[in-house]
Design an enzyme around this catalytic site. Sequence first.
Site, PDB file in Angstrom:
ATOM      1  NE  ARG A   1      28.286  24.514  25.488  1.00  0.00           N
ATOM      2  CZ  ARG A   1      28.487  23.985  24.277  1.00  0.00           C
ATOM      3  NH1 ARG A   1      28.692  24.761  23.242  1.00  0.00           N
ATOM      4  NH2 ARG A   1      28.476  22.685  24.120  1.00  0.00           N
TER       5      ARG A   1
ATOM      6  CE1 TYR B   1      35.884  48.017  34.925  1.00  0.00           C
ATOM      7  CE2 TYR B   1      36.532  46.207  33.517  1.00  0.00           C
ATOM      8  CZ  TYR B   1      36.029  46.671  34.713  1.00  0.00           C
ATOM      9  OH  TYR B   1      35.696  45.780  35.693  1.00  0.00           O
TER      10      TYR B   1
ATOM     11  CG  ASP C   1      33.356  49.874  27.475  1.00  0.00           C
ATOM     12  OD1 ASP C   1      32.181  50.138  27.809  1.00  0.00           O
ATOM     13  OD2 ASP C   1      34.188  49.357  28.253  1.00  0.00           O
TER      14      ASP C   1
ATOM     15  CE  LYS D   1      30.194  47.497  35.950  1.00  0.00           C
ATOM     16  NZ  LYS D   1      31.332  47.747  35.075  1.00  0.00           N
TER      17      LYS D   1
HETATM   18  C1  LIG Z   1      32.405  46.985  34.457  1.00  0.00           C
HETATM   19  C2  LIG Z   1      32.964  47.401  33.158  1.00  0.00           C
HETATM   20  C3  LIG Z   1      33.457  46.464  32.245  1.00  0.00           C
HETATM   21  C4  LIG Z   1      33.528  44.976  32.544  1.00  0.00           C
HETATM   22  O1  LIG Z   1      32.268  44.395  32.696  1.00  0.00           O
HETATM   23  P1  LIG Z   1      31.922  43.185  33.706  1.00  0.00           P
HETATM   24  O2  LIG Z   1      30.446  43.074  33.597  1.00  0.00           O
HETATM   25  O3  LIG Z   1      32.416  43.578  35.070  1.00  0.00           O
HETATM   26  O4  LIG Z   1      32.631  41.981  33.207  1.00  0.00           O
HETATM   27  C5  LIG Z   1      33.928  46.948  31.033  1.00  0.00           C
HETATM   28  N1  LIG Z   1      33.936  48.265  30.730  1.00  0.00           N
HETATM   29  C6  LIG Z   1      33.487  49.192  31.600  1.00  0.00           C
HETATM   30  C7  LIG Z   1      33.520  50.633  31.228  1.00  0.00           C
HETATM   31  C8  LIG Z   1      32.980  48.797  32.848  1.00  0.00           C
HETATM   32  O5  LIG Z   1      32.547  49.728  33.704  1.00  0.00           O
END
Ligand SMILES: *Cc1c(COP(=O)(O)O)cnc(C)c1O
Length: 383
Positions: free
Chosen positions: A53, A105, A178, A203
């Site tokens: 962990r 998001y 982000d 992504k």
């Molecule tokens: C998908 C996404 C997230 C969240 O990520 P997860 O892997 O689904 O938890 C955050 N910011 C953006 C821009 C995203 O496309």
Amino acid sequence: MSDNDKPTIDTILAQVSHFIDPGTGAIVPPIHTSTTFARNESYETIGKYIYGRNDSPTYDPVEKLIAELEGAAEACIFASGQAAGAAAFETVPPGKQILAPAVMYHGLQELLRRIAERRGIEVTFYDAKDLAALEKAIVPGKADLVWIETLLNPTWDVIDVAGSARIAHKAGAVLAVDATVTPALTLRAIDHGADYVFHSTTKYLNGHSDVTGGVLACRKADARWEEMKQIRRMIGGIMGPFEAWLLLRGMRTLAVRYDKAASNAMKIARHFSSHRAIEKVVYPGLESHPGHELAKRQMKRGFGGMLSIYVKGGAPEAKLVATKARKFIAATSLGGVESLLEHRATVEGPHSSVAKNLLRISVGIEDPDDLIADLEQALSGIA
Ligand SMILES: *Cc1c(COP(=O)(O)O)cnc(C)c1O
């Protein structure tokens, strides 16, 4: 090769930093599934690992690769993007202020609201396209974290990272970005002044729609960074070793996947930018996009693979197009090799502020002519 013999990022990605296992000569890093690590005769740990962990040797090559890609001091992978976001938000002390985009998001925005409410943090949502709005909303001394997203989901507005960093730093806050839809190939947020970078690795970084994950990376490994890593250990928001290995596998082809998606997206955006069934196309690569000039300055390798189309009519027309598409898959998420299309307002739910006629498109690496023909036929019944 660039000057001074240093490999470019494409080479580093393809070869996982020229990985060669010293013990075996293997050119692919192994998966370590062990959840515990033995000690030696003096009862000292043999490597830096103690317990699964806390940390895993399978994380090392992927965290190192992401740090190299970002120009970061370190990177830390998490079980999901949301888990990584939570670790960043949790470092803000009660009584402080977090600033974040009014449109961002939705999952992270909801998480931010909840954490802020429970922990007595003021959260201010502002129009992130407008640096003056940030300057007005930020409270010097109280502001602790400015969180931005570029491109903004799902309108793909371009946010000025360097400008946001200047304002955040002047007020005594840090800037986190982000950058999920703009991988570091095209935008290295740290080069523009960001202190921390976030990606949902679900992504583009993994890129095959088969692993959920997130990552944080830091400009310098400061006390806040140590706290983010500590939160991963404490709440156990860790990625499984197999998933971490798959993420590394996916990243080896990031450069070719990203370039192809960005070139496909450009072709699709241009093709549909004046179409009888479409009100407008938003894609930062189009001269008509309000953020185009900033995108040209800030993004050094294409404009990404995300775009949205506003179908003439309302929700019924937009949903009809989504159901008629055959090559685009009607599903949420983004950044995979396959093209996806979604009615964003439905996915976000009743509180969504997204236009009802907006279809969000994640462009994959297919033949662009197939995608264009498919969208043409899906739109044929409209207007
Ligand atoms: C998908 C996404 C997230 C969240 O990520 P997860 O892997 O689904 O938890 C955050 N910011 C953006 C821009 C995203 O496309």
